[in-house]
Every structure is written in C-alpha cells, then in structure tokens.
Write a protein that holds these residues in place. Structure first.
Motif, short mmCIF file in Angstrom:
data_model
loop_
_atom_site.label_atom_id
_atom_site.label_comp_id
_atom_site.label_asym_id
_atom_site.label_seq_id
_atom_site.Cartn_x
_atom_site.Cartn_y
_atom_site.Cartn_z
N ALA A 83 -9.16 2.80 -7.87
CA ALA A 83 -10.24 3.59 -7.27
C ALA A 83 -9.79 5.02 -7.01
O ALA A 83 -10.58 5.95 -7.07
CB ALA A 83 -10.71 2.92 -5.99
N LEU A 84 -8.50 5.18 -6.71
CA LEU A 84 -7.98 6.51 -6.40
C LEU A 84 -7.50 7.24 -7.64
O LEU A 84 -7.01 8.38 -7.54
CB LEU A 84 -6.81 6.38 -5.41
CG LEU A 84 -7.17 5.91 -4.00
CD1 LEU A 84 -5.91 5.60 -3.19
CD2 LEU A 84 -8.02 6.94 -3.27
N LEU A 89 -10.69 -7.94 0.76
CA LEU A 89 -10.19 -7.37 2.00
C LEU A 89 -10.78 -8.12 3.19
O LEU A 89 -11.50 -7.57 4.01
CB LEU A 89 -10.54 -5.89 2.09
CG LEU A 89 -9.81 -5.01 1.08
CD1 LEU A 89 -10.29 -3.58 1.20
CD2 LEU A 89 -8.33 -5.08 1.30
N ALA A 90 -10.49 -9.40 3.25
CA ALA A 90 -11.09 -10.20 4.31
C ALA A 90 -10.39 -9.97 5.63
O ALA A 90 -10.98 -10.13 6.68
CB ALA A 90 -11.02 -11.68 3.93
N SER A 91 -9.14 -9.62 5.59
CA SER A 91 -8.39 -9.53 6.84
C SER A 91 -7.51 -8.29 6.80
O SER A 91 -7.20 -7.76 5.74
CB SER A 91 -7.53 -10.78 7.00
OG SER A 91 -6.23 -10.46 7.41
N GLY A 143 -6.27 -2.58 -6.97
CA GLY A 143 -7.67 -2.19 -6.92
C GLY A 143 -7.83 -0.82 -6.27
O GLY A 143 -8.59 0.04 -6.76
N LEU A 144 -7.10 -0.61 -5.19
CA LEU A 144 -7.19 0.67 -4.49
C LEU A 144 -6.62 1.79 -5.36
O LEU A 144 -7.20 2.89 -5.45
CB LEU A 144 -6.43 0.58 -3.16
CG LEU A 144 -6.70 1.66 -2.14
CD1 LEU A 144 -8.18 1.74 -1.78
CD2 LEU A 144 -5.87 1.43 -0.88
N GLU A 178 -9.74 -9.21 -8.16
CA GLU A 178 -10.90 -9.18 -7.28
C GLU A 178 -10.43 -8.87 -5.87
O GLU A 178 -9.77 -9.67 -5.24
CB GLU A 178 -11.61 -10.54 -7.29
CG GLU A 178 -12.88 -10.59 -6.48
CD GLU A 178 -13.91 -9.56 -6.89
OE1 GLU A 178 -14.50 -8.95 -5.99
OE2 GLU A 178 -14.12 -9.34 -8.09
N PRO A 179 -10.70 -7.67 -5.41
CA PRO A 179 -10.19 -7.33 -4.09
C PRO A 179 -10.88 -8.16 -3.01
O PRO A 179 -12.08 -8.36 -3.05
CB PRO A 179 -10.52 -5.85 -3.93
CG PRO A 179 -11.51 -5.53 -4.98
CD PRO A 179 -11.51 -6.62 -5.99
N PHE A 223 -3.70 -7.07 2.50
CA PHE A 223 -3.44 -6.09 1.46
C PHE A 223 -2.28 -6.55 0.59
O PHE A 223 -1.14 -6.22 0.85
CB PHE A 223 -3.17 -4.71 2.06
CG PHE A 223 -4.38 -4.09 2.68
CD1 PHE A 223 -5.25 -3.34 1.91
CD2 PHE A 223 -4.65 -4.26 4.03
CE1 PHE A 223 -6.38 -2.77 2.47
CE2 PHE A 223 -5.78 -3.69 4.59
CZ PHE A 223 -6.65 -2.94 3.82
N GLU A 237 -5.11 -6.12 -4.08
CA GLU A 237 -5.84 -5.07 -3.35
C GLU A 237 -5.20 -3.71 -3.61
O GLU A 237 -5.89 -2.70 -3.76
CB GLU A 237 -5.85 -5.36 -1.85
CG GLU A 237 -6.69 -6.54 -1.46
CD GLU A 237 -6.02 -7.88 -1.74
OE1 GLU A 237 -4.77 -7.92 -1.73
OE2 GLU A 237 -6.72 -8.86 -2.01
N LEU A 282 0.82 -1.21 0.00
CA LEU A 282 0.00 0.00 0.00
C LEU A 282 0.86 1.26 0.00
O LEU A 282 0.45 2.30 -0.49
CB LEU A 282 -0.92 0.02 1.22
CG LEU A 282 -2.08 -0.96 1.25
CD1 LEU A 282 -2.92 -0.73 2.49
CD2 LEU A 282 -2.95 -0.83 0.01
#
Lengths: 161, 433
Positions: free
Chosen positions: A105-106, A88-90, A101-102, A85-86, A94, A98, A45
């Motif tokens: 989105a940003l 974010l189960a835990s 994907g993030l 396919e994100p 990340f 993820e 991230l």
C-alpha cells in the motif's frame, strides 16, 4: 545486478518459531557479497522502510501447524498471484502478511517476494526445534541459496527461479 | 443482529482492532437503550495466582508477560510496589532511565493505536492497510514513531517485546551516553512526526458528545505523570496510592471475565489519556499546551472521540521528555541499588498508556510473594465504556443499524482497550443443598 534481501523471521526461544534463525545460521557466510541477511524476532513493521529499493525479498519463516510438521512450502507472491489477506483483527496481529500488505500500500514492497515456510508443530517457550522442523533446516537453506544464485544470474542467462 | 419494531438488539460478536477477545451487546427498546454491554469472553489468565510463591526478583519478568503492547507499564508498577515494600527509593539517573523506558512504551503504543487502529475509523477505511494507499505519509510517520519507541525499549529493556533488563532496584545493565545518542537523532525526527500527527488527527470530524466523567489519574508535583504521584480525581479524590482499596472496589459481572472497577459511593470513573490530560494539563510543557489550544483542545476534553488527539499530544510529550532525559543523562555509578527483602506489603501505581495500573504485593520475609493484586486500566474503564455506549447510541437510534454498530465500535476503540490485560479469574461459587 538485482538487490536481494534475505529475511529470517522467528524467535529462537519459541520451539519451531526458531526455524528462521536456524536457517539464517546456515546461510551466514554463504551468501554472495551484496546480499543482505536480516533477522527479525520482534516487530516486522519496523522493517518496511528498509525494503525500499530491494528487488527481491526472500523470507523464511515457520508456518502454523496443519498436521504435516516439517513440510516445506514455497510461496512466490508475484508468480502465484498470492496476496496476503491482511487481518488486522488485533493490535498484536501485525505479522508478515500484514507487513507485506502495508508495504504494498505504501509502495515499498519489493517487486518479487518469495516466502519459504516450514510447517511447525511445537511453539512452547524455551523449547528447541521439533525433530521434523530441525530435519528441514538444511534443505530450506540449500533451496534458498539456489534461489539467490538464480536471481543473481545476469538477465537472459537463465530465468529466475 | 435481530430486529423488530419496538425492541432491537445490535451485537458485534468479535470486536476488531482491539487487543484481545471482546464483544458488544446493545439492547434497545423504542427510543431507549436498555442495556449496553462490553462482553469480555477471553479466558482468565491467573497471573496473580502464578505470582504467589515466586521470588520477588522474578516479578518484573512475569508481569511483563501480561501484555505485549504495554509490558513496561507492568514492570514499572511491579518494581515500584516491591521497592515500596522494601523501603527502597530509586533516584537520579536510574529513575530518569525508567522514565525514558516508559516514554518509549507510550510512543510505540500510542502511535500504533492512533494511526494503525483508530484513525481508519474516522476516515472511513476498514483498516490501516487500505488507509495507507491514500495517507501513506501519515502511516510512514507512524511507523517511524513506533520504531523510535521500540528503539528506546530495545536499548534499555534488551528487546522491544517483553523487555528483560528491568529489576527491582534499577536495571541489570545501564547504557552509556554514547549508546543513547543515536536515540536522540531518531527522537528528533519522531518529534516532528508527532507534531504533524497532532495536527492531522485534530482535523478529523468528531461526533459531538460530552461525557461527565470523573477523571482519575496520578498527579506528581512537577511532572506529567508516568511512574509516580498521588491518585487524584476531578471530583476531589486525592489519596496516597496505598489507600486505593479504601476508595475503589472491583466487582464481577456476568458478561465479563474482567472485573469491573468502581469508585465506592460514586461508581464509574475514567482512567487513561483524557483523565491524565485533564488532571495534568498544567504539567505539560508550554509548547504542547499551546499546540493543544491551537488545534482546538482546551485544558479539559470530555469528548471521548477526541481521545485520539490527546494520545497524539502524549506521543509528542513522550518524545520531548525522552529527548530531555537523554540530553541530561549521566550514567549512574551502579545499575541497581541494593535491595533487601523483608516481610511487608508494597503498592505501585503508574500510568500505562491506557491509564492507571495499580499493583499490591504482600511479600514474605524470604522475599517470596504471598499475595498479588493487579488492577489494569481496561478493567477500570469497563463501566465507563458501557456508559459511553449508551450515551453514543441514544441520539442515533433512528439511524440504520450498521451506522449504530460502527459508531459503537468506534466508541470502544476510543479506549484502546487491552482486553487480554484485563481478564481476571472468575469466582466460582458452588451452592449445594
């Protein structure tokens, strides 16, 4: 000239997860001027903000064991229409998918994202690369260098790989 | 999920956006919740057993592996416990650096939970990625905060996940002033993001509920607690951390591989941000107290859903504290004070992002651990989580089951539970006749 970033993911102290750093070692000194090489063994991230302005993101990472260790896959997230396919189960979940994907989105995701993945089989702490994954390192590095050269070719000269 | 007219059972088989593997099981009869269970089915991890027979110097690196989100907390409780056993005090710049390291963990752990895991609940998004499309600035602010926290841990700990630079007596290597300065720039910006974060989350719509918790946290004579203090509660408990076992007990319940922790004679209690805040509001800087009041939070907050606001305030506190430590930093003469092992028992208790983390070690004369006991915050909060579930669900039993389920999941995420940290060995009893 397109702005390229090569991102090598993985922990060199976790068996086949060290694929990314091993490929990065082969690429170091062989990438054209202006092509950045970045290693990440921790929080993906953190890297998202650095992707702004990048035209092509080339990633190399180990993939989960599925019975064919050493198998090389190339995923072109634009051409293949693959959208991670994100999941974010835990709070530890990340990963690259993820983060991509993030970034999308940003509005920070590079227009072209290509992932070179080599299927691993052993991820034990302190272990070296398995023989199958070690045998794939040079091949992946060569493929990535060819891909970098293709993306760097002036427009109209030849299609990007 | 099963339904009939008088008896209902609402289950969530696998809780999302928490660390580890847990489930929720709610039994309802008519207008009454008859059972509310946080199931923890993650296998036990045997860390206390692993530690037995290992040298004391290995302890900080072994316990760091208990958690990828709060490894610093485990390292801090461990080194304080072992220094307590050996009669060593770590003071001055080394103590300040430990506090700085802990600030880094609070920042990255809280920022991750507040924005990426918890905020989507309040705004109606399934996850942070979907939320990011409309709240991009907040998500980017959270990423910057997390990065600032990671930077502290990477510099002081050697790497951001499972740091390797903490040792009994201090550190293996300490930074120069010049190395700390870039952190100050980053933290200055992070501090601004933290203020915005507080205002943003304080504006969420919170379910109205007040719980009559017994808050338990460390309390220090001067500081908002991180590494040191006496264990105090909102109902008069005030003990040295060495007396923990005389006031608290752990017990096994069938639906959890994590031991439940209770106050002897009184039962459930609460650790974590709400408890720290309520018991230490006067230890926060005046500016942060004023901001808390401005956003509608008094010195005590009993609404578990508003824990997200308290976490954001603690992010701000950690940024300010880190900046103050960096500004005052003079490198110590040595990276660690000398430590001589001896046969003794030592106690450590620090404030992990999720609450008090208590350690006890028995050390043999050669420095090997003879016994270890670790009581993590999520383990301590399990009975309170279950009481919250009952309190949250009871007034909304006439609502659709999807709504009840969503609200209960949110109630669990109020705790930022770290299930992986909390699992302990299951006692196996064989009865033969």
């Amino acid at each position: 000239m397109k702005r390229l970033l090569v991102l090598a993911l993985g922990n060199p102290d976790r068996g086949d997860d060290g694929l990314g750093p091993a490929v990065a070692a082969r690429l170091r000194g062989r990438l054209p001027a202006g092509v950045a090489l970045r290693l990440c063994a921790g929080d993906v991230l953190e890297l998202i903000e650095e992707w702004a302005g990048v035209d092509v993101l080339l990633c190399v990472d180990a993939s989960a064991a599925q019975g064919e260790p050493g198998r090389i896959r190339r995923l072109d997230l634009a051409a293949d229409g693959l959208v991670p396919e994100p999941a974010l189960a835990s709070s530890h979940g990340f990963g690259l998918a993820e983060a991509l994907g993030l970034a999308r989105a940003l509005g920070l995701a590079p227009p072209r994202i290509v992932v070179h993945a080599v299927e691993g089989c052993h991820f034990a702490a302190g272990a070296p690369l398995s023989a199958e994954v070690a045998a794939a390192v040079d091949e992946v590095a060569e493929r990535m260098l060819a891909e970098v050269a293709g993306f760097r070719r002036p427009a109209g000269d030849a299609a990007a790989p | 999920m099963t339904t009939d007219r008088t008896t209902r059972r609402i289950t969530v088989d696998y809780l999302a956006r928490v660390e580890g593997e847990g489930s929720l099981d709610l039994h309802i009869e008519g207008d009454r919740v008859t059972a509310a269970r946080l199931g923890i089915f993650e296998p036990p991890r045997f860390f206390e057993a692993f530690l037995r027979g290992r040298g004391f110097a290995e302890t900080p690196d072994i316990v760091a592996r208990i958690c990828g989100i709060c490894p610093v907390a485990y390292q801090m409780s461990a080194v304080h416990a072992l220094e307590n056993a050996f009669g060593v005090r770590v003071e001055g710049p080394l103590r300040a650096l430990r506090r700085l390291l802990y600030c880094g963990e609070w920042i990255e752990s809280h920022a991750l939970h507040v924005v990426m895991l918890h905020a989507p609940d309040f705004l109606g998004y399934p996850d942070a990625i979907r939320m990011a499309a409309e709240h991009g600035e907040r998500v980017r602010g959270a990423l910057a905060l997390k990065k600032a926290g990671n930077s502290i841990i990477r510099l002081l700990g050697g790497r951001e996940i499972h740091p390797v630079n903490v040792r009994v007596g201090g550190f293996y290597r300490v930074p120069s002033r010049a190395e700390l300065m870039p952190l100050a720039e980053q933290l200055g910006r992070a501090r601004e993001s933290a203020v915005e974060l507080v205002r943003w989350v304080a504006g969420f719509a919170f379910p109205r509920i007040e719980r009559d918790y017994e808050f338990v946290a460390l309390r220090h004579p001067h500081e908002y607690p991180l590494n040191e203090g006496r264990l105090v509660s909102s109902r008069g408990l005030d003990i040295d951390i060495a007396d923990y076992e005389s006031e608290f007990e752990e017990c096994q319940v069938p639906h959890s591989t994590a031991l439940h922790s209770l106050l002897k004679r009184r039962g459930a209690y609460l650790v974590g941000p709400l408890a720290r805040y309520a018991l230490n509001f006067d230890r926060l800087p005046e500016g942060i107290q004023a901001l808390a009041r401005e956003v509608g939070l008094g010195p005590v907050c009993r609404n578990p859903f508003q824990s997200i606001v308290v976490r954001a305030l603690e992010v701000l506190y950690a940024c300010e504290e880190a900046l103050a430590i960096i500004a005052a930093y003079q490198p110590p003469a040595v990276a660690a004070v000398p430590v001589e092992p001896r046969a003794a028992t030592g106690f450590g208790c620090t404030e992990a992002p999720r609450g008090t983390l208590w350690h006890r070690y028995e050390v043999a004369a050669d420095g090997a651990l003879a016994d270890a006991r670790i009581v993590p915050p999520t383990s301590q909060n399990q009975p309170s989580i279950e009481a919250d579930l009952e309190a949250v669900a009871t007034p909304i039993l006439d609502q659709p089951e999807a709504f009840i389920r969503q609200r209960c999941e949110l109630a669990i995420r109020n705790y930022d539970p770290c299930i992986s940290c909390s699992t302990h060995f299951l006692r196996l009893a064989l009865h033969r006749t």
